[in-house]
Design a protein around this motif. Structure first.
Motif, short mmCIF file in Angstrom:
data_model
loop_
_atom_site.label_atom_id
_atom_site.label_comp_id
_atom_site.label_asym_id
_atom_site.label_seq_id
_atom_site.Cartn_x
_atom_site.Cartn_y
_atom_site.Cartn_z
N ARG A 38 -0.77 -5.81 13.00
CA ARG A 38 -0.12 -6.18 11.73
C ARG A 38 0.09 -4.97 10.84
O ARG A 38 -0.52 -3.93 11.05
N ARG A 39 0.92 -5.17 9.81
CA ARG A 39 1.17 -4.11 8.82
C ARG A 39 0.38 -4.35 7.54
O ARG A 39 0.11 -3.43 6.79
N VAL A 40 0.07 -5.62 7.27
CA VAL A 40 -0.62 -5.97 6.01
C VAL A 40 -1.76 -6.94 6.32
O VAL A 40 -1.55 -7.93 7.03
N THR A 62 7.00 -11.16 3.34
CA THR A 62 5.96 -10.44 4.08
C THR A 62 4.71 -11.30 4.21
O THR A 62 4.12 -11.40 5.28
N ASP A 97 5.02 -14.10 6.78
CA ASP A 97 5.38 -13.72 8.14
C ASP A 97 4.14 -13.34 8.95
O ASP A 97 3.60 -12.24 8.78
N VAL A 108 3.37 -3.21 -1.27
CA VAL A 108 3.82 -3.79 0.00
C VAL A 108 5.25 -3.32 0.32
O VAL A 108 5.60 -3.10 1.47
N HIS A 109 6.04 -3.10 -0.73
CA HIS A 109 7.41 -2.65 -0.55
C HIS A 109 7.48 -1.18 -0.16
O HIS A 109 8.16 -0.80 0.79
N ARG A 159 3.77 -9.90 10.58
CA ARG A 159 3.50 -8.71 9.77
C ARG A 159 2.16 -8.78 9.06
O ARG A 159 1.49 -7.79 8.86
N THR A 160 1.80 -10.00 8.62
CA THR A 160 0.66 -10.14 7.72
C THR A 160 -0.43 -11.03 8.30
O THR A 160 -0.13 -12.05 8.92
N HIS A 169 10.70 -9.89 -1.16
CA HIS A 169 10.16 -9.09 -0.07
C HIS A 169 8.67 -9.40 0.13
O HIS A 169 8.20 -9.58 1.26
N LEU A 170 7.92 -9.49 -0.98
CA LEU A 170 6.50 -9.80 -0.90
C LEU A 170 6.29 -11.19 -0.29
O LEU A 170 5.46 -11.38 0.60
N PRO A 177 4.86 0.98 3.40
CA PRO A 177 5.21 1.28 4.79
C PRO A 177 5.86 2.65 5.00
O PRO A 177 5.86 3.16 6.12
#
Ligand SMILES: Nc1ncnc2c1ncn2[C@@H]1O[C@H](COP(=O)(O)OP(=O)(O)O)[C@@H](O)[C@H]1O
Ligand SMILES: [Mg+2]
Length: 339
Positions: free
Chosen positions: A9-11, A228, A231, A130-131, A234-235, A224-225, A134
């Protein structure tokens, strides 16, 4: 479970009651991911910050390096509100006719303590991280505030997007109205200047455009938040808890609240689990905990659940955190999946 899920994941958000071990888990996870070669930003959003205590250093609003590949930030709610209002004030003063500057200041002074202001400012900052995160980081780990607070925060992007949307629509209407007036030649900034009057800092058309791009940018950030957070590719949102009656009930409630806002919980971490084989007293505790965990399992039968043992000492310093991360990688209790 925690480490394998997080590595894809990214977050990652770590939530749960105060004292259950959120900061320890978030720190250990962030460190393990940095050691695995990812660039990680660890962010504390809990007003009762204790990242600095765990890492035995001062952490502030700007990224501070904790280890190779690992930076950390503690978001200060007061400072975030002040910065947020200063930015809003700047924009308003630029956009409003100058004789209203006093009104703008009055409005801002009142806003400082308005209900929800802290959360809105905090969310604005989270949305920004979060925006923009990355660009510099492969993974953001959020060490969040106790349960109720976090669930409210997660519901906010929706509300603020709707609110910004409403402002935009109103603004578009007034812009059309303004354009109609200008066509009638009643409100013409250029004309005023041509007549030798004092040049206004912004014409009504400039102002409309500036407000619009401000609102658009804000809406884009919240959307966007929201996207994210919702999803699961990603999270990941993890709940940390103790195997006690109230924490179990609160976890079930937090899970329901998050689900209502469209956020999947990726897993549960039962921390400070008493050992079965270290004397009668702890064995009794272990059995009592099993009763509470059965309630948890009944309510949330399919969620991945991982137990982390109670340790003899606090988790303080990089070495202890690295060792703690080793425990997070241990086998998860397989969920009773029905699918
Ligand atoms: N598995 C564990 N065994 C023993 N102590 C723990 C364990 N996990 C966390 N702690 C200790 O519990 C306290 C609270 O942990 P912390 O991570 O600060 O919780 P939170 O951030 O949820 O308030 C800290 O003193 C920490 O060292
Ligand atoms: Mg904490």
């Amino acid at each position: 479970m925690l480490l394998t899920t997080a590595s894809a994941r990214r977050v990652v958000f770590i939530g749960g009651k105060g004292g259950v071990g959120k900061t320890s888990v978030a720190s250990a996870l962030a460190l393990a991911q940095a050691q695995a070669g990812r660039r990680v930003l660890l962010v504390s959003t809990d007003p009762a910050h204790n990242l600095g205590h765990l890492w035995q250093c001062t952490i502030g609003a700007g990224p501070r390096a904790l280890a190779t590949g690992l930076d950390a930030i503690e978001i200060d709610p007061e400072a975030t509100v002040a910065a947020h209002l200063a930015q809003v004030g700047d924009a308003l003063r630029r956009l409003m006719p100058s004789h209203l500057a006093g009104e703008v200041d009055k409005h801002l002074a009142l806003s400082q303590d308005a209900p929800g202001m802290h959360e809105a400012a905090l969310l604005e900052r989270i949305a920004e991280l979060v925006h923009d995160g990355p660009e510099r980081y492969d993974l953001l780990v959020f060490d969040t505030a106790p349960s109720g607070h976090t669930a409210r925060l997660m519901a906010l992007p929706e509300m603020l997007t709707a609110w910004t949307e409403g402002l935009l629509q109103r603004q578009e209407r007034s812009e059309r109205f303004g354009a109609a007036l200008r066509n009638l030649g009643r409100d013409d900034g250029v004309g005023a200047r041509a007549l030798g009057g004092e040049a206004p800092s912004a014409t009504p058309a400039d102002r409309d455009q500036a407000i619009r791009s401000l609102l658009h940018r804000r809406r884009h950030r919240f959307e966007h938040l929201r996207a994210t957070l919702a999803d699961p590719a990603r999270t990941a949102f993890f709940i940390v808890l103790a195997a006690e009656r109230l924490p179990v009930l609160e976890t079930i409630e937090l899970h329901a609240q998050l689900q209502r806002t469209g956020i999947e919980v990726a897993g549960l971490l039962v921390n400070k689990r008493a050992p079965r084989d270290a004397g009668e007293f702890l064995a009794a505790r272990h059995a009592q905990e099993a009763v509470h965990l059965a309630t948890l399992r009944d309510a949330l039968p399919t969620l991945p659940l991982q137990e982390v043992p109670l340790l003899g000492a606090d988790v303080v310093g990089a070495a202890a955190l690295a060792a703690f991360a080793g425990l997070l990688g241990e086998a998860a209790t397989p969920a009773a999946r029905t699918d």
